[in-house]
Scaffold this active site. Structure first.
Site, PDB file in Angstrom:
ATOM      1  N   GLU A  42       4.829  -4.948   7.051  1.00 45.76           N
ATOM      2  CA  GLU A  42       4.128  -3.853   7.727  1.00 45.76           C
ATOM      3  C   GLU A  42       4.606  -3.644   9.165  1.00 45.76           C
ATOM      4  O   GLU A  42       4.635  -2.529   9.674  1.00 45.76           O
ATOM      5  CB  GLU A  42       2.607  -4.113   7.742  1.00 45.76           C
ATOM      6  CG  GLU A  42       1.949  -4.052   6.378  1.00 45.76           C
ATOM      7  CD  GLU A  42       1.884  -5.393   5.654  1.00 45.76           C
ATOM      8  OE1 GLU A  42       2.676  -6.298   5.979  1.00 45.76           O
ATOM      9  OE2 GLU A  42       1.031  -5.527   4.754  1.00 45.76           O
ATOM     10  N   GLY A  82       0.676  -4.972   0.900  1.00 45.94           N
ATOM     11  CA  GLY A  82      -0.499  -5.039   0.026  1.00 45.94           C
ATOM     12  C   GLY A  82      -0.204  -5.720  -1.302  1.00 45.94           C
ATOM     13  O   GLY A  82      -1.104  -6.292  -1.920  1.00 45.94           O
ATOM     14  N   ALA A 113       0.868  -1.177   0.000  1.00 42.32           N
ATOM     15  CA  ALA A 113       0.000   0.000   0.000  1.00 42.32           C
ATOM     16  C   ALA A 113       0.909   1.233   0.000  1.00 42.32           C
ATOM     17  O   ALA A 113       2.068   1.160   0.406  1.00 42.32           O
ATOM     18  CB  ALA A 113      -0.885  -0.026   1.225  1.00 42.32           C
ATOM     19  N   GLU A 164      -0.492  -9.277  -0.588  1.00 39.52           N
ATOM     20  CA  GLU A 164      -1.927  -9.526  -0.355  1.00 39.52           C
ATOM     21  C   GLU A 164      -2.703  -9.527  -1.673  1.00 39.52           C
ATOM     22  O   GLU A 164      -3.624 -10.315  -1.857  1.00 39.52           O
ATOM     23  CB  GLU A 164      -2.475  -8.477   0.611  1.00 39.52           C
ATOM     24  CG  GLU A 164      -1.942  -8.700   2.030  1.00 39.52           C
ATOM     25  CD  GLU A 164      -2.179  -7.522   2.954  1.00 39.52           C
ATOM     26  OE1 GLU A 164      -1.890  -6.374   2.557  1.00 39.52           O
ATOM     27  OE2 GLU A 164      -2.664  -7.729   4.074  1.00 39.52           O
TER      28      GLU A 164
HETATM   29  N1  CAA Z   1       4.612   3.208  -0.590  1.00 38.37           N
HETATM   30  C1  CAA Z   1       5.028   4.379  -1.127  1.00 38.37           C
HETATM   31  N2  CAA Z   1       6.172   4.515  -1.803  1.00 38.37           N
HETATM   32  C2  CAA Z   1       6.940   3.440  -1.941  1.00 38.37           C
HETATM   33  C3  CAA Z   1       6.589   2.187  -1.407  1.00 38.37           C
HETATM   34  C4  CAA Z   1       5.350   2.103  -0.709  1.00 38.37           C
HETATM   35  N3  CAA Z   1       4.907   0.953  -0.193  1.00 38.37           N
HETATM   36  N4  CAA Z   1       7.562   1.301  -1.695  1.00 38.37           N
HETATM   37  C5  CAA Z   1       8.484   1.961  -2.418  1.00 38.37           C
HETATM   38  N5  CAA Z   1       8.112   3.255  -2.558  1.00 38.37           N
HETATM   39  C6  CAA Z   1       8.841   4.327  -3.250  1.00 38.37           C
HETATM   40  C7  CAA Z   1      10.026   4.795  -2.434  1.00 38.37           C
HETATM   41  O1  CAA Z   1       9.617   5.721  -1.453  1.00 38.37           O
HETATM   42  C8  CAA Z   1      10.885   5.401  -3.502  1.00 38.37           C
HETATM   43  O2  CAA Z   1      10.385   6.676  -3.830  1.00 38.37           O
HETATM   44  P1  CAA Z   1      11.388   7.957  -3.927  1.00 38.37           P
HETATM   45  O3  CAA Z   1      12.280   7.602  -5.090  1.00 38.37           O
HETATM   46  O4  CAA Z   1      10.457   9.086  -4.193  1.00 38.37           O
HETATM   47  O5  CAA Z   1      12.107   8.009  -2.641  1.00 38.37           O
HETATM   48  C9  CAA Z   1      10.648   4.496  -4.698  1.00 38.37           C
HETATM   49  O6  CAA Z   1       9.406   3.823  -4.435  1.00 38.37           O
HETATM   50  C10 CAA Z   1      11.722   3.435  -4.865  1.00 38.37           C
HETATM   51  O7  CAA Z   1      11.867   2.739  -3.633  1.00 38.37           O
HETATM   52  P2  CAA Z   1      13.268   2.541  -2.858  1.00 38.37           P
HETATM   53  O8  CAA Z   1      14.168   3.671  -3.180  1.00 38.37           O
HETATM   54  O9  CAA Z   1      12.972   2.310  -1.415  1.00 38.37           O
HETATM   55  O10 CAA Z   1      13.790   1.220  -3.561  1.00 38.37           O
HETATM   56  P3  CAA Z   1      14.758   0.111  -2.968  1.00 38.37           P
HETATM   57  O11 CAA Z   1      15.059  -0.804  -4.103  1.00 38.37           O
HETATM   58  O12 CAA Z   1      15.877   0.728  -2.216  1.00 38.37           O
HETATM   59  O13 CAA Z   1      13.867  -0.692  -1.858  1.00 38.37           O
HETATM   60  C11 CAA Z   1      11.904  -1.816  -1.048  1.00 38.37           C
HETATM   61  C12 CAA Z   1      12.788  -1.432  -2.264  1.00 38.37           C
HETATM   62  C13 CAA Z   1      12.656  -2.782  -0.115  1.00 38.37           C
HETATM   63  C14 CAA Z   1      10.668  -2.500  -1.607  1.00 38.37           C
HETATM   64  C15 CAA Z   1      11.525  -0.540  -0.252  1.00 38.37           C
HETATM   65  O14 CAA Z   1      11.013   0.415  -1.165  1.00 38.37           O
HETATM   66  C16 CAA Z   1      10.471  -0.771   0.798  1.00 38.37           C
HETATM   67  O15 CAA Z   1      10.763  -1.263   1.877  1.00 38.37           O
HETATM   68  N6  CAA Z   1       9.206  -0.389   0.509  1.00 38.37           N
HETATM   69  C17 CAA Z   1       8.111  -0.490   1.436  1.00 38.37           C
HETATM   70  C18 CAA Z   1       7.643  -1.935   1.608  1.00 38.37           C
HETATM   71  C19 CAA Z   1       6.549  -1.984   2.641  1.00 38.37           C
HETATM   72  O16 CAA Z   1       6.726  -1.694   3.806  1.00 38.37           O
HETATM   73  N7  CAA Z   1       5.326  -2.395   2.217  1.00 38.37           N
HETATM   74  C20 CAA Z   1       4.161  -2.477   3.074  1.00 38.37           C
HETATM   75  C21 CAA Z   1       3.319  -1.234   2.945  1.00 38.37           C
HETATM   76  S1  CAA Z   1       2.014  -1.152   4.158  1.00 38.37           S
HETATM   77  C22 CAA Z   1       0.758  -2.124   3.548  1.00 38.37           C
HETATM   78  O17 CAA Z   1       0.882  -2.692   2.478  1.00 38.37           O
HETATM   79  C23 CAA Z   1      -0.505  -2.218   4.406  1.00 38.37           C
HETATM   80  C24 CAA Z   1      -1.510  -3.209   3.923  1.00 38.37           C
HETATM   81  O18 CAA Z   1      -1.541  -4.346   4.345  1.00 38.37           O
HETATM   82  C25 CAA Z   1      -2.549  -2.835   2.988  1.00 38.37           C
END
Ligand code: CAA
Length: 257
Positions: free
Chosen positions: A131, A108, A65, A111
């Site tokens: 998460e 998400g 998400a 999911e």
């Molecule tokens: N939401 C918003 N933006 C996101 C994102 C997310 N879930 N995942 C990645 N992005 C964005 C980053 O912020 C980044 O944007 P900027 O260039 O503007 O900074 C861009 O995508 C590229 O990401 P990274 O620079 O972080 O890329 P990376 O290769 O270094 O890392 C990753 C990749 C490990 C996937 C890392 O991006 C990450 O940890 N993302 C979040 C994963 C996460 O926590 N997901 C769960 C979300 S909560 C949820 O899903 C609730 C639910 O159950 C519904």
């Protein structure tokens, strides 16, 4: 559609939906999920479509998400936004959904893949429910579907540590149907969709509904539900055609009637 790309006739009887926010690793914001819901409804109503593939790109199926969209929200904001009613509608898609996953399928994203009926993964896939690392927990079915798919001990570990698993590990755990080299995952997804698309769409829909029912009910009720759907297939021309073709030793031609 801004954040997804829909190709209704990608291959005969097969539609393709590509999540398309590559810079954000296909983070699932509200608009994207709304577009996905609307596209699936349209494809469900389109008789030229018998199976639907949902994919991202090689780097990310979806990294969860949209954290930036959620960051400043209160519990009441989240309640009012009610994002999960969109997910409930997606879950009700009648046609078979295949997730073709490469790269990140997190939160998400994992999911969403699990909301699909089957998952084809590339060797580069990374599944996880991270998460917990951002102070929350899965909210779109992760604690339920992952547990049912891979068992309590493994699901608990993934949900409580946020650890990612590879496509190979996901295969060993029974989360995915098949793991293949990256250049093959779309091919395999299309192959699987193509095989299903040759069947009677009526029988397919009733069978999907019955398998899903096994997750939602007790055995006795599930068996009754299955039996009624089985009888219902006998109301279709496809049943007559399928059995007749077997007797006549020819390939059936299903019309979805
Ligand atoms: N939401 C918003 N933006 C996101 C994102 C997310 N879930 N995942 C990645 N992005 C964005 C980053 O912020 C980044 O944007 P900027 O260039 O503007 O900074 C861009 O995508 C590229 O990401 P990274 O620079 O972080 O890329 P990376 O290769 O270094 O890392 C990753 C990749 C490990 C996937 C890392 O991006 C990450 O940890 N993302 C979040 C994963 C996460 O926590 N997901 C769960 C979300 S909560 C949820 O899903 C609730 C639910 O159950 C519904």
């Amino acid at each position: 559609m801004e954040f997804i790309k829909v190709t209704p006739n990608y291959k005969p009887y097969i539609a393709l939906i590509e999540l398309n926010r590559p810079k954000e690793l296909n983070a699932l914001n509200l608009q994207l999920m709304g577009e996905l819901r609307d596209a699936l409804k349209e494809l469900d109503d389109d008789e030229s479509v018998r199976a639907i593939i949902i994919t991202g790109n090689e780097k990310a199926f979806a990294a969860g998400a949209d954290i930036k969209q959620m960051a400043g929200k209160s519990a009441v904001d989240m309640l009012k936004i009610d994002q999960f009613s969109t997910w409930d509608q997606i879950r009700k898609t009648k046609k078979p959904l295949i997730a073709a996953v490469s790269g990140f399928a997190l939160g998400g994203g994992c999911e969403l893949a699990m909301t699909c009926d089957m998952i084809i993964a590339s060797e580069t896939a990374k599944f996880g429910q991270p998460e917990i690392k951002i102070g929350v927990m899965p909210g779109a079915g992760g604690t339920q579907r992952l547990t049912k798919a891979i068992g309590k001990a493994r699901a608990m570990e993934l949900v409580l540590t946020g650890r990612f698993i590879s496509g190979e590990e996901a295969m060993q755990y029974g989360l995915v149907n098949k793991v293949v080299p990256i250049e093959m995952y779309m091919y395999e997804a299309v192959k699987l969709a193509g095989e299903i698309a040759q069947m009677s769409p009526i029988a397919t829909q009733l069978a999907k509904e019955s398998v899903n029912r096994s997750f939602e009910t007790h055995l006795d009720e599930g068996l009754t539900f299955e039996r009624k759907n089985f009888y219902l297939t006998f109301a279709s021309e496809d049943q007559t055609e399928g059995m007749q073709a077997f007797v006549e030793k020819r390939k059936p031609e299903y019309k979805g009637k």
